[in-house]
Design an enzyme around this catalytic site. Structure first.
Site, PDB file in Angstrom:
ATOM      1  N   SER A  29     -12.145  -3.241  -8.892  1.00 50.68           N
ATOM      2  CA  SER A  29     -12.157  -2.095  -9.804  1.00 50.68           C
ATOM      3  C   SER A  29     -10.899  -1.980 -10.655  1.00 50.68           C
ATOM      4  CB  SER A  29     -12.330  -0.805  -8.994  1.00 50.68           C
ATOM      5  OG  SER A  29     -11.327  -0.721  -7.995  1.00 50.68           O
ATOM      6  N   VAL A  79     -12.679  -2.673   2.848  1.00 49.38           N
ATOM      7  CA  VAL A  79     -12.718  -4.065   3.325  1.00 49.38           C
ATOM      8  C   VAL A  79     -12.190  -4.222   4.746  1.00 49.38           C
ATOM      9  CG1 VAL A  79     -12.694  -5.263   1.094  1.00 49.38           C
ATOM     10  CG2 VAL A  79     -10.518  -4.576   2.169  1.00 49.38           C
ATOM     11  N   TYR A 170       3.210  -7.929   4.580  1.00 53.83           N
ATOM     12  CA  TYR A 170       2.457  -8.499   3.449  1.00 53.83           C
ATOM     13  C   TYR A 170       2.535 -10.025   3.468  1.00 53.83           C
ATOM     14  CZ  TYR A 170       1.058  -8.939  -1.510  1.00 53.83           C
ATOM     15  OH  TYR A 170       0.426  -9.265  -2.686  1.00 53.83           O
ATOM     16  N   ALA A 172       3.077 -11.978   6.032  1.00 51.47           N
ATOM     17  CA  ALA A 172       2.316 -12.506   7.170  1.00 51.47           C
ATOM     18  C   ALA A 172       0.825 -12.548   6.825  1.00 51.47           C
ATOM     19  CB  ALA A 172       2.551 -11.642   8.407  1.00 51.47           C
ATOM     20  N   ALA A 173       0.338 -11.480   6.197  1.00 48.53           N
ATOM     21  CA  ALA A 173      -1.086 -11.434   5.826  1.00 48.53           C
ATOM     22  C   ALA A 173      -1.413 -12.514   4.794  1.00 48.53           C
ATOM     23  CB  ALA A 173      -1.434 -10.049   5.275  1.00 48.53           C
ATOM     24  N   LYS A 174      -0.544 -12.658   3.794  1.00 47.54           N
ATOM     25  CA  LYS A 174      -0.834 -13.599   2.701  1.00 47.54           C
ATOM     26  C   LYS A 174      -0.691 -15.045   3.152  1.00 47.54           C
ATOM     27  CE  LYS A 174      -1.949 -10.622  -0.454  1.00 47.54           C
ATOM     28  NZ  LYS A 174      -3.333 -10.575  -0.943  1.00 47.54           N
ATOM     29  N   ILE A 203       2.480 -10.194 -11.265  1.00 50.98           N
ATOM     30  CA  ILE A 203       1.473  -9.939 -12.296  1.00 50.98           C
ATOM     31  C   ILE A 203       1.539  -8.456 -12.681  1.00 50.98           C
ATOM     32  CG2 ILE A 203      -1.002 -10.148 -12.837  1.00 50.98           C
ATOM     33  CD1 ILE A 203       0.424 -12.837 -11.980  1.00 50.98           C
TER      34      ILE A 203
HETATM   35  P1  NAP Z   1      -4.070  -3.177  -7.506  1.00 48.48           P
HETATM   36  O1  NAP Z   1      -3.910  -3.088  -8.971  1.00 48.48           O
HETATM   37  O2  NAP Z   1      -3.316  -2.245  -6.626  1.00 48.48           O
HETATM   38  O3  NAP Z   1      -5.644  -3.085  -7.159  1.00 48.48           O
HETATM   39  C1  NAP Z   1      -6.042  -3.142  -5.833  1.00 48.48           C
HETATM   40  C2  NAP Z   1      -7.540  -3.185  -5.736  1.00 48.48           C
HETATM   41  O4  NAP Z   1      -7.891  -3.301  -4.344  1.00 48.48           O
HETATM   42  C3  NAP Z   1      -8.213  -1.931  -6.238  1.00 48.48           C
HETATM   43  O5  NAP Z   1      -9.440  -2.293  -6.839  1.00 48.48           O
HETATM   44  C4  NAP Z   1      -8.458  -1.122  -4.963  1.00 48.48           C
HETATM   45  O6  NAP Z   1      -9.586  -0.256  -5.053  1.00 48.48           O
HETATM   46  C5  NAP Z   1      -8.759  -2.240  -3.995  1.00 48.48           C
HETATM   47  N1  NAP Z   1      -8.542  -1.862  -2.590  1.00 48.48           N
HETATM   48  C6  NAP Z   1      -7.385  -1.493  -2.002  1.00 48.48           C
HETATM   49  N2  NAP Z   1      -7.616  -1.238  -0.689  1.00 48.48           N
HETATM   50  C7  NAP Z   1      -8.937  -1.469  -0.474  1.00 48.48           C
HETATM   51  C8  NAP Z   1      -9.767  -1.384   0.667  1.00 48.48           C
HETATM   52  N3  NAP Z   1      -9.303  -1.002   1.865  1.00 48.48           N
HETATM   53  N4  NAP Z   1     -11.085  -1.688   0.525  1.00 48.48           N
HETATM   54  C9  NAP Z   1     -11.591  -2.063  -0.681  1.00 48.48           C
HETATM   55  N5  NAP Z   1     -10.843  -2.149  -1.785  1.00 48.48           N
HETATM   56  C10 NAP Z   1      -9.524  -1.860  -1.680  1.00 48.48           C
HETATM   57  O7  NAP Z   1      -3.692  -4.647  -6.976  1.00 48.48           O
HETATM   58  P2  NAP Z   1      -3.504  -6.014  -7.794  1.00 48.48           P
HETATM   59  O8  NAP Z   1      -2.094  -6.106  -8.224  1.00 48.48           O
HETATM   60  O9  NAP Z   1      -4.599  -6.180  -8.765  1.00 48.48           O
HETATM   61  O10 NAP Z   1      -3.660  -7.068  -6.594  1.00 48.48           O
HETATM   62  C11 NAP Z   1      -4.905  -7.685  -6.293  1.00 48.48           C
HETATM   63  C12 NAP Z   1      -4.663  -8.755  -5.243  1.00 48.48           C
HETATM   64  O11 NAP Z   1      -3.727  -9.709  -5.740  1.00 48.48           O
HETATM   65  C13 NAP Z   1      -4.070  -8.201  -3.947  1.00 48.48           C
HETATM   66  O12 NAP Z   1      -4.598  -8.889  -2.848  1.00 48.48           O
HETATM   67  C14 NAP Z   1      -2.608  -8.521  -4.086  1.00 48.48           C
HETATM   68  O13 NAP Z   1      -1.981  -8.642  -2.833  1.00 48.48           O
HETATM   69  C15 NAP Z   1      -2.666  -9.837  -4.822  1.00 48.48           C
HETATM   70  N6  NAP Z   1      -1.441 -10.153  -5.543  1.00 48.48           N
HETATM   71  C16 NAP Z   1      -1.004  -9.339  -6.537  1.00 48.48           C
HETATM   72  C17 NAP Z   1       0.166  -9.665  -7.199  1.00 48.48           C
HETATM   73  C18 NAP Z   1       0.713  -8.836  -8.312  1.00 48.48           C
HETATM   74  O14 NAP Z   1       1.774  -9.184  -8.804  1.00 48.48           O
HETATM   75  N7  NAP Z   1       0.042  -7.792  -8.758  1.00 48.48           N
HETATM   76  C19 NAP Z   1       0.876 -10.809  -6.848  1.00 48.48           C
HETATM   77  C20 NAP Z   1       0.389 -11.617  -5.830  1.00 48.48           C
HETATM   78  C21 NAP Z   1      -0.773 -11.266  -5.188  1.00 48.48           C
HETATM   79  P3  NAP Z   1      -9.397   1.374  -5.128  1.00 48.48           P
HETATM   80  O15 NAP Z   1      -8.674   1.646  -6.398  1.00 48.48           O
HETATM   81  O16 NAP Z   1     -10.790   1.916  -5.101  1.00 48.48           O
HETATM   82  O17 NAP Z   1      -8.604   1.744  -3.925  1.00 48.48           O
END
Ligand code: NAP
Length: 260
Positions: A29, A79, A170, A172-174, A203
């Site tokens: 989303s 999730v 974080y 550990a999970a990743k 990002i």
């Molecule tokens: P974000 O903007 O915070 O978006 C998180 C998304 O996950 C939202 O759609 C949220 O939905 C959903 N979510 C959170 N908890 C949830 C749950 N318990 N069940 C179902 N949906 C859930 O995060 P993002 O930056 O796009 O990151 C996306 C992925 O990329 C993550 O796994 C993050 O660790 C990884 N990542 C991000 C970065 C970065 O720099 N941004 C870097 C490396 C890895 P709701 O809004 O409905 O809660």
């Protein structure tokens, strides 16, 4: 625009490489997940956009996809809750009859130095970022084995590779996602299923924008490309893996050169 897109445009036909495929994007989303959902739909897939709380954000992504003549539905599920996920998978199978692509993207941070990290913060991050991967994948894997095809794409992180200050939970999970990716890839390679991970660097999403500005500017200064990545740049890697037949067990780094 890819070479295929250009050729298609010249021929005045639209080639949709994922036409008829069914994809689930957890956390689709907002941020990276929303870009992945849009890009998969743009390539012809029907996309189930999972979210936890912000239905407005999920509806916004669906609106964009439909305006672009794509197909998507929103499905609310936590999730980290295996029953929610079993219900989500059933809903998608009932709607589309199959599942071809699973993108494990949903994730959260609860950053705190290890000395101050509570058990609750540890468990929350492990449950949402790693146990979720068990929940979703175990719910679809038999289906993919039966259809002898499938793509599992796990959105890990540079932090799972390099570590991060205040991010033991974080990281550990990743890192766990990467080990999971390689092991499941070994087990399923002969059945037409590929399992890969994408490791984004930093990002520009709400997750990163939540970082203190001075910390963020120091991070950007260390990135060889001197900027944050975009969600669309992660989505491109996911769409590439969704189409790749002979790539499995790999970790694709999309990080502007920050970790090599
Ligand atoms: P974000 O903007 O915070 O978006 C998180 C998304 O996950 C939202 O759609 C949220 O939905 C959903 N979510 C959170 N908890 C949830 C749950 N318990 N069940 C179902 N949906 C859930 O995060 P993002 O930056 O796009 O990151 C996306 C992925 O990329 C993550 O796994 C993050 O660790 C990884 N990542 C991000 C970065 C970065 O720099 N941004 C870097 C490396 C890895 P709701 O809004 O409905 O809660």
């Amino acid at each position: 625009m890819t070479v295929l897109d250009v050729v298609a445009a010249e021929n005045k036909t639209i080639v949709k490489p994922l036409e008829g495929k069914v994809a689930i994007v957890t956390g689709g989303s907002r941020g990276i997940g929303a870009a992945i959902a849009r890009e998969l739909a743009d390539k012809g897939a029907h996309v189930a956009i999972n979210y936890q709380s912000r239905s407005d954000a999920a509806d916004e992504v669906i609106k964009d996809i439909e305006e672009n003549e794509g197909s998507a539905i929103a499905v609310k599920a936590d999730v980290s809750n295996s029953q929610d996920i079993a219900d989500l998978i059933e809903e998608v199978k009932n709607k589309y009859g199959k599942i071809d692509i699973l993108v494990n993207n949903a994730g959260i941070t609860r950053d705190r130095t290890f000395r101050r990290l509570s058990e609750e913060e540890w468990n929350e991050v492990i449950n949402v970022n790693l146990n979720s991967v068990y929940n979703t994948t175990s719910a679809v894997i038999n289906h993919m084995l039966e259809q002898k095809s499938g793509r599992v794409i796990n959105i890990s992180s540079i932090i799972g590779q390099a570590g991060g200050f205040g991010q033991t939970n974080y990281a550990a999970a990743k890192a766990g996602m990467i080990g999971f990716t390689k092991s499941l890839a070994l087990e399923t390679a002969r059945n037409g299923i590929t399992v890969n991970a994408v490791c984004p660097g930093f990002i520009g999403t709400e997750m990163v924008q939540a970082m203190p500005e001075d910390v963020l500017s120091k991070v950007v200064a260390k990135v060889p490309m001197q900027r944050l990545g975009t969600p669309e740049e992660i989505a491109e890697a996911v769409v590439f893996l969704a189409q790749a037949d002979y790539i499995t067990g790999q970790t694709i780094n999309v990080n502007g050169g920050l970790y090599m």
